[in-house]
Design a protein around this motif. Structure first.
Motif: not given
Length: 791
Positions: A34, A275, A278, A290-292, A295-296, A630
């Motif tokens: 990443e 981010p 996914l 993308r990862r939220s 959450a990041e 999702t």
């Protein structure tokens, strides 16, 4: 309020490099493969510019500040105070923790000390900020000031005392509108002696709310003149473009600007963070997700807390603050069982004592991390933190730098991490650092001439004191007279030789919502208990509280059972389903008046036409989608709801079809079947990028695109304000059209997705479920438009 005299002497290189070291610690926790960082910059330290106290400062005032640790003020504080003391209204527009409160406290306290009869008024956009400033003033412990709050929380038994005895009243625009000006005769002594009006965090008054407040301040000045006073206005703002112009439009009086910041600031590392995508999750039409940002930010917050850094994470919603806090706690529980206790959430809805405890705990180090809404952005005295996380662009550069400014003690390095949401504007900013790091901050957008705002404000003004021709220039002159004629025709006011009069027994103020459009409100009521949870504007009710909608209120989830527009009620029950809801809308737009039209011919024939004017947007919510977190759509549920028509302002451009279907350097080369999706994608992206040029959120604006509009007879893209009468956003887009569409094209072209995603052309508020969308077609459309505009 504090002026800090510390210098660079004696500090180590480690102090300056602290931000970079904190960032290295966060990156150590990033999974292999990443690469979230898109840009890192180092902002240098700024030393303090200290000056002497003005010679007119009374000794008790100087001693009170000295007792609070302020030996000498900073240069900008004295410059603003000198303007105010000399009777010149002023706006001080400097950074977070730059001591703006001392800049207005100094002249006000000096006046109240020298004249035991003088009074002052303080206005803030939130009760929490007013309470914080009132507490700071009381800590100065100056005699005979009798400062007091007068807001919705003030007990009825105390209100008479405040009116009769307080010399510095702390309130907010809502209470001034509903509680003070309607009863100005009971405040006659206070207004007769009023010397200063302080308007704190004035950059937050924008759009429809700002337009209402601008007219409210004109009503205040009118009442003051009635009692023989002409107070000096002192406005405090975050750093904004054209502070003098913005403050003058808001207050109605000429304001001198003070924007050279003399406060110290430590070195700051600013990191832009995107981010990762996914692996196994797709959104609408199979788009990558993308990862939220939430959450990041929880993970970054946890890493910083593990490193011992006092950190504040700003989120976009109350639910986001709670979830970010919970996410960080879960991560920290795996490291050290004690660390989760040093994380908390902070948002509106908490009791005042709970908020004060959280502020104190963060300030003294008992808490290492707090996830907050923008409740900690405005004025509350928390600064000197080690790190700030901004999870999602807060809507304006002014807000971004206000939040970022919470990081850093004088002379010590700090870290700011901006984490992008899966959104066109956020994506654009992290890939175009100059747009956030080098661009001047915006000026605030207000439109006091909006007839949907002006009409209810004029009614309130007439109910306070009869309106006369002499006072109309303050309210817009000819525009105000035209609105008054309409009010007389509908029976709201009566015209007499001396002016315009309110003739009803009940005051109109309670029916005017200054934070909305002045229209009817829909009350949200819990079915089981009958408890009223809050209100929503009637214009937004069908899309936000339709039957079956999932509605969030103060961090709790509710499902709407029934919506009765005639009764003004939405009945709900508490429930936390596994899905969210989004409305499906059918929208039509008609042109009411074209105020500006510019035709740009293209080489070889065809043209692009750019217009600004008044439109009617007719929308009808016909169904809603139920979606899993999702992004997967469970089903579509039909609805039977009435049409809603919004009269507002829009900017639009048309393109002759030959420019879209023809081949050549300046032609889009699109098949006719691709035109609807191309225009739709260009419209979505333009809505997402407009907040970069106007102080608005994408939820303040809307858009319509059509392959052939019946009135323009050409392919057309409209972007309109989401408020009755407009809020100034479409006008700002029209002024900055080329720069706006250039940024829009860059944002789409830079996105790595193949066919369109939330980072470029998909919209979370699309009434058509993001269908059809043509990403490459949007690039072709915008390229053609821009090439033609630049000829």
């Amino acid at each position: 309020m504090r002026a800090d005299l510390s210098s660079a002497a004696g500090r180590t290189t480690a102090d300056h490099d602290r931000g970079a070291r904190l960032l290295r610690g966060v990156l150590a926790g990033v999974a292999s493969g990443e690469e979230p960082l898109t840009h890192v910059t180092e902002l240098p330290e700024r030393l303090a510019a200290v000056v002497e106290w003005p010679d007119w400062t009374p000794e008790p005032v100087r001693a009170a500040f000295a007792a609070r640790g302020v030996r000498l003020p900073w240069s900008h504080q004295v410059e603003a105070a000198e303007h105010a003391h000399a009777g010149r209204s002023t706006v001080i527009a400097t950074g977070t923790a730059s001591g703006k409160s001392l800049a207005y406290q100094l002249p006000v306290l000096s006046a109240l000390t020298a004249d035991p009869r003088a009074t002052a008024l303080y206005l803030s956009p939130t009760k929490a900020l007013g309470a914080d400033q009132l507490r700071a003033l009381r800590d100065l412990d100056l005699p005979d000031l009798r400062p007091a709050a007068y807001d919705g929380d003030t007990p009825l038994a105390e209100r008479d005392w405040v009116r009769a005895h307080s010399r510095w009243v702390f309130t907010n625009p809502d209470m001034l509108h509903r509680g003070v000006l309607p009863a100005h005769d009971r405040w006659s002594m206070f207004f007769r002696r009023l010397r200063y009006v302080v308007v704190d965090e004035c950059h937050s008054y924008r759009g429809v709310f700002g337009s209402h407040v601008a007219l409210l301040l004109r009503r205040l000045r009118r009442v003051c003149r009635r009692y023989g006073s002409d107070p000096v206005f002192v406005l405090a703002s975050a750093t904004v473009s054209d502070p003098a112009g913005s403050a003058t439009r808001l207050s109605g009086v000429d304001c001198a600007a003070v924007d050279e910041d003399g406060s110290p600031r430590g070195a700051r590392t600013v990191a832009l963070w995107e981010p990762p995508l996914l692996d196994d999750v797709t959104g609408d039409n199979g788009a990558p997700v993308r990862r939220s940002a939430g959450a990041e930010s929880a993970r970054v917050l946890a890493d910083l807390v593990v490193g011992g850094a006092r950190t504040l994470a700003f989120t976009r919603s109350r639910v986001g603050a709670e979830l970010t806090s919970l996410g960080a706690k879960r991560i920290l529980a795996e490291v050290d069982a004690d660390l989760p206790n040093r994380i908390a959430a902070y948002r509106a809805g908490y009791l005042p004592e709970e908020r004060r405890e959280l502020e104190a705990a963060l300030g003294d180090g008992r808490l290492l991390g707090v996830a907050s809404t923008n409740a900690l952005e405005l004025g509350v005295d928390i600064a000197g933190l080690d790190a700030v996380i901004v999870a999602g662009y807060p809507g304006t550069l002014a807000s971004f730098w206000q939040q970022a400014g919470r990081a850093g003690r004088a002379g010590d390095g700090s870290l700011v991490v901006f984490i992008a949401r899966d959104d066109p504007l956020d994506t654009y900013l992290v890939h175009h650092p100059a747009a956030i790091l080098d661009k001047p901050v915006e000026s605030t957008v207000t439109d006091p001439g909006n007839p949907y705002v002006l009409a209810p404000q004029l009614v309130c003004a007439a109910a306070e004191l009869p309106l006369t021709p002499d006072c109309l220039p303050d309210f817009g002159g000819d525009a105000a007279r035209a609105v008054l004629d309409d009010l007389v025709a509908e029976g709201s006011l009566r015209k007499r030789p001396g002016g315009w009069y309110w003739t009803q027994r009940d005051r109109p103020h309670g029916a005017v919502d200054i934070r909305g459009s002045g229209g009817e409100q829909i009350a949200l009521v819990e079915t089981d208990s009958g408890r009223m949870l809050g209100t929503v504007n009637q214009g937004n009710a069908c899309s936000t509280v339709h039957p079956g909608a999932v509605y969030l209120h103060q961090g709790s989830s509710y499902v709407v059972d029934d919506l009765d527009l005639d009764a003004g009620l939405a009945m709900v029950h508490a429930e936390t389903p596994d899905w969210t809801t989004s409305p499906r809308e059918e929208v039509d737009i008609s042109i009411l008046e074209t105020e500006s039209r510019t035709v740009h011919p293209a080489l070889g024939g065809g043209a692009v036409e750019v217009c600004l004017g008044k439109v009617a947007v007719t929308s009808q919510v016909v169904a809603y989608l139920r979606k899993l977190p999702t992004g997967q759509v469970l089903d579509q549920v039909p609805l039977d709801l009435p049409e809603h028509t919004l009269h507002t302002r829009a900017v639009w451009y048309t393109i002759t079809e030959d420019l879209l279907t023809g081949q050549g350097l300046d032609r889009a080369n699109l098949k006719r079947s691709r035109i609807p999706g191309a225009l739709h994608a260009a419209e979505h992206a333009a809505i997402g990028l407009l907040p970069l040029f106007a102080t608005c959120d994408r939820w303040d604006i809307g858009g319509v695109s059509t392959a052939v509009h019946p009135e323009t007879t050409h392919p057309t893209v409209f972007v309109h304000d989401g408020h009755p009468g407009g809020a100034g956003f479409a006008d700002r887009g029209h002024t900055a059209l080329t720069a706006w569409l250039t940024a829009t094209r860059k944002a789409i072209a830079a996105c790595e997705c193949p066919e369109g995603c939330p980072s470029c052309v998909q919209s979370p508020k699309c009434g058509n479920g993001n269908d059809p969308l043509d990403k490459q077609g949007a690039i072709a459309v915008l390229t053609t438009v821009l090439n033609t505009l630049r000829r």
